[in-house]
Design a protein around this motif. Structure first.
Motif, PDB file in Angstrom:
ATOM      1  N   ALA A 265       0.839  -1.197   0.000  1.00  0.00           N
ATOM      2  CA  ALA A 265       0.000   0.000   0.000  1.00  0.00           C
ATOM      3  C   ALA A 265       0.878   1.252   0.000  1.00  0.00           C
ATOM      4  O   ALA A 265       1.930   1.287   0.636  1.00  0.00           O
ATOM      5  N   VAL A 266       0.458   2.272  -0.727  1.00  0.00           N
ATOM      6  CA  VAL A 266       1.247   3.509  -0.805  1.00  0.00           C
ATOM      7  C   VAL A 266       0.482   4.733  -0.297  1.00  0.00           C
ATOM      8  O   VAL A 266       1.092   5.721   0.099  1.00  0.00           O
ATOM      9  N   ILE A 267      -0.848   4.659  -0.308  1.00  0.00           N
ATOM     10  CA  ILE A 267      -1.671   5.805   0.079  1.00  0.00           C
ATOM     11  C   ILE A 267      -2.774   5.353   1.028  1.00  0.00           C
ATOM     12  O   ILE A 267      -3.424   4.325   0.804  1.00  0.00           O
ATOM     13  N   GLY A 268      -2.988   6.142   2.087  1.00  0.00           N
ATOM     14  CA  GLY A 268      -4.106   5.911   2.997  1.00  0.00           C
ATOM     15  C   GLY A 268      -5.214   6.901   2.686  1.00  0.00           C
ATOM     16  O   GLY A 268      -4.951   8.095   2.535  1.00  0.00           O
ATOM     17  N   ILE A 269      -6.438   6.418   2.604  1.00  0.00           N
ATOM     18  CA  ILE A 269      -7.523   7.256   2.082  1.00  0.00           C
ATOM     19  C   ILE A 269      -8.868   6.736   2.572  1.00  0.00           C
ATOM     20  O   ILE A 269      -8.999   5.549   2.901  1.00  0.00           O
TER      21      ILE A 269
END
Ligand code: UDP
Ligand code: MN
Length: 305
Positions: A161-165
């Motif tokens: 995972a690269v982005i938390g959203i």
């Protein structure tokens, strides 16, 4: 990172975008409410500094400065402000996001000022390597908790995972993916939580810049043509900037995203309830639990404490 995790780092980086603010009193007062509430709830460790990155055009910068000075006047934590020049950033950014702008902008052109609304997806190439994580937050928000807790979420990212959203809380992507949904009965694309893929809202973004830099898959998706191919595959056209890109990419590669609890970006806009989606609206809009960040999107007032 170290044993203390992301929330224990010496510098906690937050990015704010303030554009076209010089004659926009409403935007200014939203920014005031956002930053005052941020400052009021923020509590950091003894050796920690909150680094606020303000990205703005030249006429908006004095507005940003005044708002920040006011909000930070009685702050009980160490902080510093870094101003970013919009021209410098936009010049780096435009070649990276031009293709996305064509697919996910309301207008036809690729006006370079608008490339700022695509900044998040190429942030790992704009900011220096020394910055490994940053949280980007809209200015039409109010905090109801300590922002340091949001940095702890970086430690919950699964591998890859690269982005938390946070999920989008209206059926707007149910609407925009209508053709794909028609051709793929039973698809999760555009379906509500907990089992569906309702798309994302970019009001609160945890950008793991280090992971973004290292992810082969993510960087492949930024190459010319990649977004276009996905848009064709899903019959998708958008107008909401970076969140359209994240939503589309998330349909094909959900593993790139760490979905945060809805209370981290409790969106309030209910436009789609009155525009053809009354029957399903609440399946998207529902968010239980103590709200940690309210997001008054589409100019929706935020409830008082
Ligand atoms: N923004 C800005 N100037 C504008 C419009 C937007 O600086 O004229 C910035 C601001 O940080 C704002 C963010 O872009 O919070 C996203 O826009 P907005 O919150 O209005 O969109 P919404 O959440 O309603 O979709
Ligand atoms: Mn917003």
């Amino acid at each position: 990172a170290g044993a203390a995790g992301a929330a224990g780092e010496a510098e906690l980086h937050v990015l704010l975008l303030l554009a076209k603010a010089e004659r926009n009193a409403a935007l200014r007062s939203k920014a005031e409410a956002a930053l005052r509430s941020l400052a009021r709830f923020a509590k950091l460790g003894p050796r920690q500094t909150l680094v606020l990155h303000l990205l703005s055009d030249a006429p908006s910068r004095p507005v940003g400065k005044a708002v920040l000075r006011d909000a930070l006047r009685s702050a009980q934590f160490q902080h510093k402000v870094v101003f970013h020049d919009v021209d410098v950033v936009a010049e780096k950014l435009l070649p990276l996001v031009e293709a996305m702008q064509k697919l996910f902008s309301a207008g036809a052109g690729t006006y370079y000022g608008d490339s700022l609304f695509f900044l998040s997806l190429a942030m790992h190439r704009v900011l220096p390597k020394e910055i490994s994580r940053i949280i980007q937050v809209d200015l039409d928000v109010e905090y109801r908790t300590n922002i340091r807790e949001l940095f702890e979420e970086f430690d919950n990212f699964p591998e890859g995972a690269v982005i938390g959203i946070v999920h989008e809380m209206q059926p707007v992507y149910r609407h925009l993916f209508w053709q794909y949904r028609q051709e793929h009965p039973g698809t999760k694309v555009g379906e509500p939580p907990p089992d569906g893929l309702p798309g994302f809202n970019s009001g609160v973004l945890l950008l793991n810049l280090e992971a973004m830099r290292h992810s082969e898959l993510y960087n492949r998706l930024l190459e010319p043509g990649a977004a276009q191919r996905l848009a064709d595959q899903f019959h998708f056209r958008g107008h909401l900037g970076d969140q359209d890109f994240f939503t589309l990419v998330g349909m094909a590669h959900p593993e790139l995203f760490h979905v945060l609890d809805c209370t981290w970006n409790r969106q309030l806009c209910s436009w789609w309830r009155e525009h053809g989606y009354r029957d399903v609206f609440d399946h998207y809009f529902r968010c239980d639990g103590h709200v940690r960040i309210y997001h008054g999107n589409c100019n929706t007032p935020i409830p008082q404490e």
